[in-house]
Write an enzyme that holds these catalytic residues in place. Structure first.
Site, PDB file in Angstrom:
ATOM      1  N   LYS A 110     102.527 -20.375 -36.956  1.00  0.00           N
ATOM      2  CA  LYS A 110     103.714 -19.998 -36.166  1.00  0.00           C
ATOM      3  C   LYS A 110     103.906 -20.967 -34.991  1.00  0.00           C
ATOM      4  O   LYS A 110     105.031 -21.269 -34.613  1.00  0.00           O
ATOM      5  CB  LYS A 110     103.603 -18.563 -35.642  1.00  0.00           C
ATOM      6  CG  LYS A 110     103.575 -17.508 -36.712  1.00  0.00           C
ATOM      7  CD  LYS A 110     104.954 -17.014 -37.066  1.00  0.00           C
ATOM      8  CE  LYS A 110     104.921 -16.412 -38.421  1.00  0.00           C
ATOM      9  NZ  LYS A 110     105.753 -15.659 -39.091  1.00  0.00           N
ATOM     10  N   LYS A 192     103.040 -19.080 -49.441  1.00  0.00           N
ATOM     11  CA  LYS A 192     103.312 -17.647 -49.524  1.00  0.00           C
ATOM     12  C   LYS A 192     104.824 -17.384 -49.472  1.00  0.00           C
ATOM     13  O   LYS A 192     105.532 -18.056 -48.714  1.00  0.00           O
ATOM     14  CB  LYS A 192     102.626 -16.993 -48.322  1.00  0.00           C
ATOM     15  CG  LYS A 192     102.821 -15.512 -48.166  1.00  0.00           C
ATOM     16  CD  LYS A 192     102.169 -15.028 -46.867  1.00  0.00           C
ATOM     17  CE  LYS A 192     103.121 -15.090 -45.702  1.00  0.00           C
ATOM     18  NZ  LYS A 192     103.347 -13.834 -45.001  1.00  0.00           N
ATOM     19  N   LYS A 195     109.583 -14.311 -45.303  1.00  0.00           N
ATOM     20  CA  LYS A 195     110.989 -14.100 -44.942  1.00  0.00           C
ATOM     21  C   LYS A 195     111.495 -15.096 -43.901  1.00  0.00           C
ATOM     22  O   LYS A 195     112.695 -15.211 -43.704  1.00  0.00           O
ATOM     23  CB  LYS A 195     111.272 -12.659 -44.563  1.00  0.00           C
ATOM     24  CG  LYS A 195     110.489 -12.110 -43.441  1.00  0.00           C
ATOM     25  CD  LYS A 195     110.680 -10.612 -43.345  1.00  0.00           C
ATOM     26  CE  LYS A 195     109.585 -10.040 -42.494  1.00  0.00           C
ATOM     27  NZ  LYS A 195     109.385  -8.638 -42.543  1.00  0.00           N
TER      28      LYS A 195
HETATM   29  N1  AQP Z   1     104.094 -13.114 -50.005  1.00  0.00           N
HETATM   30  C1  AQP Z   1     103.416 -12.007 -49.814  1.00  0.00           C
HETATM   31  N2  AQP Z   1     102.578 -11.553 -50.778  1.00  0.00           N
HETATM   32  C2  AQP Z   1     101.877 -10.398 -50.585  1.00  0.00           C
HETATM   33  N3  AQP Z   1     101.966  -9.646 -49.471  1.00  0.00           N
HETATM   34  C3  AQP Z   1     102.775 -10.071 -48.486  1.00  0.00           C
HETATM   35  N4  AQP Z   1     103.095  -9.571 -47.268  1.00  0.00           N
HETATM   36  C4  AQP Z   1     103.997 -10.378 -46.668  1.00  0.00           C
HETATM   37  N5  AQP Z   1     104.276 -11.418 -47.464  1.00  0.00           N
HETATM   38  C5  AQP Z   1     103.551 -11.257 -48.607  1.00  0.00           C
HETATM   39  C6  AQP Z   1     102.541  -8.335 -46.717  1.00  0.00           C
HETATM   40  O1  AQP Z   1     103.609  -7.495 -46.359  1.00  0.00           O
HETATM   41  C7  AQP Z   1     103.267  -6.694 -45.236  1.00  0.00           C
HETATM   42  C8  AQP Z   1     104.352  -6.762 -44.199  1.00  0.00           C
HETATM   43  O2  AQP Z   1     104.305  -8.011 -43.611  1.00  0.00           O
HETATM   44  P1  AQP Z   1     105.041  -8.457 -42.317  1.00  0.00           P
HETATM   45  O3  AQP Z   1     105.914  -7.465 -41.728  1.00  0.00           O
HETATM   46  O4  AQP Z   1     104.059  -9.079 -41.406  1.00  0.00           O
HETATM   47  O5  AQP Z   1     105.898  -9.416 -42.973  1.00  0.00           O
HETATM   48  P2  AQP Z   1     105.848 -10.831 -42.563  1.00  0.00           P
HETATM   49  O6  AQP Z   1     104.451 -11.373 -42.667  1.00  0.00           O
HETATM   50  O7  AQP Z   1     106.618 -10.943 -41.317  1.00  0.00           O
HETATM   51  O8  AQP Z   1     106.657 -11.269 -43.708  1.00  0.00           O
HETATM   52  P3  AQP Z   1     106.671 -12.669 -44.015  1.00  0.00           P
HETATM   53  O9  AQP Z   1     107.649 -12.775 -45.068  1.00  0.00           O
HETATM   54  O10 AQP Z   1     105.289 -13.117 -44.276  1.00  0.00           O
HETATM   55  O11 AQP Z   1     107.249 -13.227 -42.657  1.00  0.00           O
HETATM   56  P4  AQP Z   1     106.834 -14.479 -41.871  1.00  0.00           P
HETATM   57  O12 AQP Z   1     107.848 -15.452 -42.242  1.00  0.00           O
HETATM   58  O13 AQP Z   1     106.935 -14.029 -40.448  1.00  0.00           O
HETATM   59  O14 AQP Z   1     105.426 -14.890 -42.267  1.00  0.00           O
HETATM   60  C9  AQP Z   1     101.910  -7.242 -44.737  1.00  0.00           C
HETATM   61  O15 AQP Z   1     100.887  -6.394 -45.196  1.00  0.00           O
HETATM   62  C10 AQP Z   1     101.806  -8.583 -45.406  1.00  0.00           C
HETATM   63  O16 AQP Z   1     100.457  -8.930 -45.666  1.00  0.00           O
END
Ligand code: AQP
Length: 324
Positions: A110, A192, A195
């Protein structure tokens, strides 16, 4: 058994978060005391628009219900509404070594991604996460693989606090799936699905044309065989994983069904499967979004139930730490 997990209201839920975490949450409801929260305080570590933030939180609530959370079987609330999260995070900050936070992969990623906004919250993110978990004496935390490192730090912090101030917190365990713990990006299967790169995500609520466009253009490889090999064929392995988890059939059986067929056929059938399986999510979300009062009421009921547990832990914490 007490089970807890959270999701940030930073955009729509994608199939990665659904298959890695939220599907587990819906399966666990009723099997233990389940607490699921919308991590709006965590979301503030990256820039948010205050004019739209409340709406985002309500949208996430609608999406969680559409994805299968049942407020009669679990507690659902917004993190900022239970003030004990931030209070405990402060206390835990005082026993968390700076070096541990600096080596967290998510912080490093990040900090690279948001060079103009490397705020202290981004560094302290895992301490707030430890507070979220320990506040509820959680035993089990269903998460995707990306959160396992933070969970390990939570365990370290819990043990350290217990050692320093006397037995106070349960030491939680991460609950990750064998298949689906890390769904990969459709355009870069080495990364991964995330979003913060929306163009590489398939959202749980995408319309059929969008599903078709994203899946048909998913990156695979120059080979021809449909085989599950995450190292040599990460794109195909990712599509097979998604296929298997939505279809409920083992990967081996899917590989056999596609023997002698090409990647285009795999993608075509995956589109058909996803259009079918995601339809109820889209329908329920549309219906729930028009019921703002109901969504607010669910979060308020959840807040009340969560606060009772949180306040009881904090009474013990303050006493152990010798506060007035
Ligand atoms: N790609 C993934 N595969 C499996 N599990 C995932 N999680 C997120 N991405 C994957 C799991 O979803 C839950 C919610 O996560 P979050 O609210 O922290 O979502 P996030 O990490 O903000 O989503 P992103 O898409 O991963 O966003 P950024 O871009 O911020 O990194 C968690 O249990 C997470 O492990």
């Amino acid at each position: 058994m007490r089970i807890l997990s959270g999701i940030q209201p930073t955009g729509s839920i994608h199939i990665g978060a659904y298959l890695g975490a939220i599907k587990q949450w819906t399966d666990l409801q009723g099997m233990g005391e389940c607490i699921f929260f919308i991590a709006d305080l965590h979301a503030l570590t990256i820039p948010q628009n205050p004019g739209n933030f409340q709406k985002q939180v309500l949208q996430t609530a609608a999406e969680l219900l559409a994805a299968g959370l049942n407020p009669e079987k679990c507690i659902i609330f917004a993190q900022s509404q239970v003030k004990e999260h931030t209070e405990l995070a402060w206390y835990l900050n005082t026993i968390t070594p700076l070096g541990e936070l600096e080596r967290m992969t998510q912080f490093k990623d990040k900090a690279k991604q948001f060079k103009q906004n490397i705020n202290a919250g981004l560094l302290n993110y895992p301490v707030l996460q430890a507070a979220d978990i320990l506040l509820y004496q959680t035993e089990s935390v269903p998460v995707g693989k990306d959160q396992v490192q933070h969970l390990e730090l939570t365990k370290t912090i819990a043990r350290k606090f217990n050692q320093k101030y006397g037995e106070t917190f349960k030491v939680p365990e991460a609950l990750t799936l064998d298949l689906g713990a890390k769904i990969m990006s459709l355009s870069d299967p080495e990364k991964k699905m995330s979003k913060s790169m929306p163009e590489t995500c398939l959202f749980l609520f995408d319309e059929p044309e969008v599903i078709k466009k994203k899946i048909m253009s998913a990156v695979t490889d120059l080979g021809k065989t449909i085989k599950y090999d995450p190292v040599k064929k990460p794109g195909v392995a990712n599509l097979l994983t998604i296929f298997s988890l939505f279809d409920g059939k083992p990967i081996k059986e899917i590989e056999n069904n596609f023997k002698g067929k090409g990647y285009a056929e795999l993608k075509k059938q995956l589109v058909n499967l996803l259009v079918l399986k995601l339809e109820p999510f889209r329908r329920k979300k549309k219906e729930l979004l028009s019921r703002e009062v109901y969504l607010k009421e669910i979060l308020e009921q959840g807040r009340k139930r969560a606060a009772i547990i949180a306040q009881s832990t904090m009474d013990a914490v303050r006493q152990k730490m010798g506060l007035l």
